[in-house]
Design a protein around this motif. Structure first.
Motif, mmCIF file in Angstrom:
data_model
loop_
_atom_site.group_PDB
_atom_site.id
_atom_site.type_symbol
_atom_site.label_atom_id
_atom_site.label_comp_id
_atom_site.label_asym_id
_atom_site.label_seq_id
_atom_site.Cartn_x
_atom_site.Cartn_y
_atom_site.Cartn_z
ATOM 1 N N ASP A 21 0.861 -1.183 0.000
ATOM 2 C CA ASP A 21 0.000 0.000 0.000
ATOM 3 C C ASP A 21 0.897 1.233 0.000
ATOM 4 O O ASP A 21 2.087 1.150 0.294
ATOM 5 C CB ASP A 21 -0.924 -0.025 1.226
ATOM 6 N N TYR A 22 0.290 2.380 -0.308
ATOM 7 C CA TYR A 22 1.100 3.583 -0.549
ATOM 8 C C TYR A 22 1.273 4.485 0.672
ATOM 9 O O TYR A 22 1.770 5.594 0.550
ATOM 10 C CB TYR A 22 0.498 4.397 -1.702
ATOM 11 N N ASP A 23 0.866 4.027 1.869
ATOM 12 C CA ASP A 23 1.063 4.877 3.047
ATOM 13 C C ASP A 23 2.241 4.369 3.884
ATOM 14 O O ASP A 23 2.919 3.404 3.520
ATOM 15 C CB ASP A 23 -0.226 4.967 3.873
ATOM 16 N N ILE A 24 2.488 5.019 5.005
ATOM 17 C CA ILE A 24 3.626 4.685 5.879
ATOM 18 C C ILE A 24 3.622 3.204 6.244
ATOM 19 O O ILE A 24 4.641 2.524 6.175
ATOM 20 C CB ILE A 24 3.587 5.526 7.179
ATOM 21 N N ASP A 25 2.450 2.714 6.648
ATOM 22 C CA ASP A 25 2.330 1.320 7.069
ATOM 23 C C ASP A 25 2.580 0.382 5.894
ATOM 24 O O ASP A 25 3.352 -0.577 5.991
ATOM 25 C CB ASP A 25 0.940 1.085 7.673
ATOM 26 N N GLY A 26 1.942 0.660 4.771
ATOM 27 C CA GLY A 26 2.082 -0.195 3.595
ATOM 28 C C GLY A 26 3.496 -0.255 3.059
ATOM 29 O O GLY A 26 3.995 -1.327 2.688
ATOM 30 N N GLY A 44 7.522 10.682 9.165
ATOM 31 C CA GLY A 44 6.420 9.930 8.552
ATOM 32 C C GLY A 44 5.784 10.647 7.365
ATOM 33 O O GLY A 44 5.582 10.036 6.303
ATOM 34 N N PRO A 45 5.456 11.941 7.503
ATOM 35 C CA PRO A 45 4.855 12.648 6.372
ATOM 36 C C PRO A 45 5.727 12.660 5.113
ATOM 37 O O PRO A 45 5.202 12.728 4.000
ATOM 38 C CB PRO A 45 4.658 14.073 6.920
ATOM 39 N N CYS A 46 7.050 12.568 5.277
ATOM 40 C CA CYS A 46 7.942 12.500 4.103
ATOM 41 C C CYS A 46 7.755 11.170 3.372
ATOM 42 O O CYS A 46 7.743 11.121 2.140
ATOM 43 C CB CYS A 46 9.397 12.662 4.522
ATOM 44 N N ILE A 47 7.606 10.074 4.143
ATOM 45 C CA ILE A 47 7.348 8.757 3.536
ATOM 46 C C ILE A 47 5.981 8.782 2.841
ATOM 47 O O ILE A 47 5.813 8.294 1.729
ATOM 48 C CB ILE A 47 7.376 7.643 4.613
ATOM 49 N N ASN A 48 4.998 9.388 3.493
ATOM 50 C CA ASN A 48 3.646 9.461 2.931
ATOM 51 C C ASN A 48 3.572 10.356 1.698
ATOM 52 O O ASN A 48 2.758 10.119 0.806
ATOM 53 C CB ASN A 48 2.666 10.002 3.977
ATOM 54 N N SER A 76 5.381 10.797 -0.908
ATOM 55 C CA SER A 76 5.624 10.215 -2.238
ATOM 56 C C SER A 76 4.390 9.477 -2.731
ATOM 57 O O SER A 76 4.029 9.553 -3.899
ATOM 58 C CB SER A 76 6.842 9.290 -2.224
ATOM 59 N N GLY A 77 3.690 8.779 -1.822
ATOM 60 C CA GLY A 77 2.470 8.081 -2.203
ATOM 61 C C GLY A 77 1.327 9.031 -2.497
ATOM 62 O O GLY A 77 0.411 8.715 -3.245
ATOM 63 N N ARG A 78 1.396 10.238 -1.918
ATOM 64 C CA ARG A 78 0.332 11.216 -2.128
ATOM 65 C C ARG A 78 0.506 11.969 -3.447
ATOM 66 O O ARG A 78 -0.437 12.129 -4.219
ATOM 67 C CB ARG A 78 0.306 12.231 -0.970
ATOM 68 N N LEU A 79 1.716 12.484 -3.693
ATOM 69 C CA LEU A 79 1.911 13.389 -4.828
ATOM 70 C C LEU A 79 2.679 12.773 -5.988
ATOM 71 O O LEU A 79 2.746 13.349 -7.066
ATOM 72 C CB LEU A 79 2.642 14.658 -4.356
ATOM 73 N N ASP A 80 3.287 11.620 -5.779
ATOM 74 C CA ASP A 80 4.095 11.020 -6.850
ATOM 75 C C ASP A 80 3.816 9.517 -6.860
ATOM 76 O O ASP A 80 2.750 9.083 -7.214
ATOM 77 C CB ASP A 80 5.584 11.347 -6.590
ATOM 78 N N THR A 81 4.774 8.726 -6.446
ATOM 79 C CA THR A 81 4.560 7.283 -6.319
ATOM 80 C C THR A 81 5.255 6.793 -5.060
ATOM 81 O O THR A 81 6.384 7.200 -4.775
ATOM 82 C CB THR A 81 5.090 6.510 -7.543
ATOM 83 N N ALA A 82 4.575 5.924 -4.322
ATOM 84 C CA ALA A 82 5.133 5.395 -3.071
ATOM 85 C C ALA A 82 6.369 4.542 -3.331
ATOM 86 O O ALA A 82 7.116 4.221 -2.401
ATOM 87 C CB ALA A 82 4.082 4.596 -2.324
ATOM 88 N N LYS A 83 6.588 4.175 -4.618
ATOM 89 C CA LYS A 83 7.785 3.387 -4.937
ATOM 90 C C LYS A 83 9.056 4.143 -4.542
ATOM 91 O O LYS A 83 10.075 3.534 -4.233
ATOM 92 C CB LYS A 83 7.812 3.068 -6.432
ATOM 93 N N ARG A 84 8.994 5.480 -4.548
ATOM 94 C CA ARG A 84 10.180 6.263 -4.172
ATOM 95 C C ARG A 84 10.516 6.077 -2.695
ATOM 96 O O ARG A 84 11.695 6.025 -2.327
ATOM 97 C CB ARG A 84 9.956 7.745 -4.485
ATOM 98 N N SER A 85 9.492 5.977 -1.854
ATOM 99 C CA SER A 85 9.735 5.729 -0.425
ATOM 100 C C SER A 85 10.273 4.320 -0.213
ATOM 101 O O SER A 85 11.157 4.102 0.613
ATOM 102 C CB SER A 85 8.445 5.919 0.382
ATOM 103 N N LEU A 86 9.739 3.360 -0.966
ATOM 104 C CA LEU A 86 10.236 1.986 -0.875
ATOM 105 C C LEU A 86 11.685 1.918 -1.362
ATOM 106 O O LEU A 86 12.526 1.252 -0.744
ATOM 107 C CB LEU A 86 9.351 1.052 -1.692
#
Length: 586
Positions: free
Chosen positions: A83-88, A290-294, A296-306
C-alpha cells in the motif's frame, strides 16, 4: 464547545510510588491510563523485547510461512502487493527484504493511488500474471478484496493475505455475517478465531511477525529479524495505532533502533530533517519523518519511499531523502490551500451544524483528502468526509470522532459506494458523483450524535498548581513515553492564574512570554506559542483592554484565568528552570 474533565481514578498512589520508585503523580497518570495490575505496570515501566507476543499465535501465520518457504524451495516467482502509506511501505519493505534474505525470487508492486486506488485489484493481478508471477502476497491490504482474490485463484495463483484492517461483513437478520476470501492463508489478528492477544497491531507488525516465523522455518536466526523493529515501530506510529501494550513497547524499541539505524535510507531521511544525533520521539515519526514517507504516495509514487528503504548507497539515499522532503513541503502548501477552501465551503453552504460533514472539493488532489478531513474534524469536532474527483467517479477519505464508528455507519449506506473500507476512526471510499447529495442526506439521517458527543473533551490528568513541578519531576515524566494515541502526553490544568507581566517576542511576534502567579500564589514562568492575538483578545473581552495593557507593562491588574499547561524544562545559558507552556485557556 469544550469540556475540561479531570480524570479521577482511585488508587493508593503513595504505595505504588514507593513500590516502583516513581513520583506519586506518575503513579496517578499510569492509573489514569487504566494500567492496574502489577504485571501491566511492570511492563509499562520496564517492558522490553521479552514482553512481545509470540508470532505463532497469529492465525494462519505458520501456514503462510510454509507456503512461502515451499515457494522458495520450488523457485516460484512471487510478488508482494503493498500500500502507498507509511504502514504499507514499511510492511512491503519488511516482507521484500525478509523473503529475499531467505533466497526468494520476489519483487513488489505498490498500487498507484490515482490509477489503482487502495489495495489489490484485477489490473495488478493481470500484471502479475503477465510478469509470470505464481505467488501473490498482500500486506496492509487484501482482507476486503473478496472478488479480486477469487479472480487470482481462478487464474491458478497462490495467494497469501497479510493485513490488519477490519474484517468485512454484511448485515443479515441473524446479525453480522463476516466475509472471507478463498486466499490460501489469511494472517490478520482481527479474525474472530485468531488468538493473537494484541488485535490493534499495524500491517507492518503483521509482516514482521510473518518474517520471524519464516526465518525460523528456514533455519535463519530469528534475531536477524530484529533489524525490522525500527520499521514496525515507525509504521505503528505512522498508522496511528493505539500506543498501549505491545504496540507501545514496539515503538519504544523502534525509536531506540532508529536513533542508531544502519539503514542508509532511514539515516538519510533523519539527516535531511536535521534530527541526526538527537533523541527521537513518536512526535518525530508522526509529524516530521512519517509525512515525508507518505508524501511520495500522495503526490508522486510510493515506490520512491520503498526505494529509499531499499537503497544501500549513502549518496543515492541522501538524494532520494532530499526529494521526499521537498515533496512533503509541496504537500503541506497544497493542504493548507485546500483546507481553507473546505472551511469556506462549509460556512458558505451553512453546513456547520450538520452532524456529519460531507465536503466535495473536485479539484483537490485526492491524496490530500484524509489530511484535510482531519483538519476539518479538529475545527468542528464531528465526523468528516472529504470527497474529490478521481479518474473514475469520486474518491474520498473520512476521519471520525470517538462517538461515531465510521466503518459501521458506512456499512449502513453501503449501496452508495462502489468501494469502501477502513476503521471506526478513518475510512476510504469510491462512489458516483451523482450520489454525493444522497450520501450527505442519509449519513446525517443515520447519525445518532448528541451535542455532548460532538463537544471537544479535554481530559486532565490532574489539576495542579504550576509550581508543583521541579526539573526532576518533569524528567520523570519521560517514563510515560512513547506517548501517542491512547497513551497521550499527560495533561495538567491550573486555575486562578494571575499575570504579573507579559510581553510578545519572536521574529514573527508569535510567542507570548508570561510572568505568572499560580493558584498557590507562587511565581512561575509561562509561555504561549501561536495565535498570540487570539489570547490577548480573549483577555481583553473578559477584563478590558486597560487591564491587558497594564499586564503588558508589568503593572497591577485584575486578570485571572484557567489554563491547560505542559510543564517543561527551559535551558538558557546553561541554566535549567521550569516553565509552563500554555496549551489552552478559559
Amino acid at each position: 464547545m469544550e469540556k475540561w474533565i479531570e480524570i479521577r481514578k482511585g488508587g493508593n498512589f503513595m504505595e505504588m510510588a514507593k513500590k516502583y520508585g516513581i513520583d506519586p503523580l506518575i503513579a496517578r497518570i499510569i492509573r489514569n491510563r487504566d494500567i492496574i495490575d502489577e504485571k501491566e505496570i511492570t511492563e509499562y515501566l520496564y517492558g522490553g523485547k521479552e514482553t512481545l507476543h509470540n508470532p505463532h499465535l497469529l492465525k494462519d501465520v505458520d501456514k503462510a510461512a510454509e507456503i512461502i518457504a515451499e515457494g522458495i524451495a520450488e523457485k516460484k516467482t512471487m510478488r508482494i502487493i503493498g500500500d502507498y502509506d507509511i504502514d504499507g511501505v514499511n510492511a512491503t519493505y519488511i516482507l521484500l527484504d525478509g523473503i529475499r534474505r531467505c533466497g526468494g525470487n520476489v519483487d513488489a508492486a505498490i498500487p498507484d493511488r490515482m490509477k489503482d486506488g487502495y489495495g489489490i485489484n484485477e489490473h495488478l493481478i493481470e500484471q502479475a500474471l503477465s510478469d509470470g508471477k505464481e505467488l501473490l502476497i498482500t500486506c496492509d491490504n487484501g482482507i476486503a478484496a473478496i472478488n479480486e482474490i477469487n479472480f487470482a485463484k481462478e487464474k491458478g495463483m497462490t495467494v497469501v493475505v497479510t493485513d490488519h484492517h477490519e474484517i468485512p461483513y454484511r448485515n443479515t437478520e441473524q446479525g453480522k455475517e463476516f466475509l472471507r476470501s478463498n486466499a490460501d492463508a489469511i494472517v490478520n489478528p482481527k479474525q474472530a478465531d485468531c488468538p493473537y492477544p494484541c488485535k490493534g497491531i499495524c500491517g507492518a507488525v503483521v509482516a514482521w511477525k510473518l518474517v520471524q516465523v519464516l526465518y525460523e522455518r528456514m533455519d535463519i536466526p530469528v534475531e536477524e529479524a530484529d533489524i525490522f523493529i525500527e520499521n514496525a515501530g515507525f509504521a505503528t506510529v505512522g498508522d496511528v495505532m493505539d500506543l498501549t501494550g505491545e504496540n507501545r513497547i514496539l515503538v519504544k524499541l523502534g525509536l531506540k533502533a532508529l536513533e542508531h539505524t544502519k539503514n542508509p535510507g532511514m539515516k538519510a531521511l533523519i539527516a535531511k530533517n536535521k534530527l541526526s544525533d538527537k533523541p527521537l520521539s513518536a512526535y518525530h515519526i508522526g509529524f516530521v519523518l512519517g509525512p515525508c514517507i507518505n508524501a511520495s504516495g500522495r503526490l508522486d509514487t510510493a515506490k520512491r519511499s520503498l526505494e529509499l528503504l531499499l537503497e544501500r548507497d549513502e549518496v543515492k539515499a541522501s538524494a532520494l531523502a532530499g526529494e521526499l522532503v521537498e515533496l512533503n513541503e509541496s504537500r503541506k502548501y497544497m493542504t493548507q490551500q485546500e483546507t481553507q477552501k473546505a472551511l469556506e465551503q462549509i460556512e458558505k453552504e451553512g453546513r456547520e451544524k450538520d452532524k456529519v460533514l460531507v465536503v466535495y472539493l473536485p479539484e483537490c488532489h485526492e491524496s490530500l483528502a484524509g489530511i484535510i478531513a482531519g483538519r476539518i474534524r479538529e475545527a468542528y469536532q464531528r465526523p468528516v468526509f472529504v470527497l474529490t474527483r478521481g479518474e473514475e467517479g469520486v474518491k474520498g477519505s473520512g476521519r471520525s470522532i470517538e462517538a461515531y464508528s465510521m466503518f459501521d455507519k458506512m456499512t449502513e449506506v453501503a449501496e452508495l459506494f462502489t468501494k469502501y473500507g477502513g476503521h471506526p476512526m478513518a475510512a476510504g471510499l469510491s462512489m458516483r458523483e451523482e450520489d454525493i447529495d444522497k450520501l450527505r442526506e442519509q449519513i446525517n439521517q443515520k447519525a445518532e450524535l448528541s451535542e455532548e458527543d460532538m463537544a471537544e473533551v479535554v481530559r486532565l490528568d490532574a489539576v495542579l498548581p504550576m509550581s508543583y513541578f521541579t526539573v526532576d519531576t518533569i524528567r520523570q515524566l519521560s517514563v510515560l513515553e512513547p506517548c501517542g494515541k491512547s497513551n497521550t502526553k499527560p495533561v495538567f490544568a491550573d486555575r486562578n492564574i494571575k499575570i504579573t507581566r507579559a510581553g510578545i517576542v519572536g521574529v514573527n511576534r508569535n510567542v507570548l512570554k508570561l510572568h505568572l502567579l499560580d493558584s498557590k500564589g507562587n511565581p512561575v514562568a509561562g509561555v504561549y506559542f501561536g495565535e498570540v492575538e487570539k489570547f490577548l483578545t480573549f483577555l481583553s473581552e473578559k477584563f478590558g483592554s486597560e487591564e491587558v495593557d497594564a499586564a503588558m507593562h508589568g503593572k497591577e491588574n485584575s486578570i485571572q484565568f484557567a489554563a491547560v499547561y505542559e510543564p517543561a524544562v527551559d535551558t538558557y545559558s546553561g541554566r535549567e528552570s521550569v516553565q509552563a507552556i500554555i496549551r489552552r485557556f478559559r
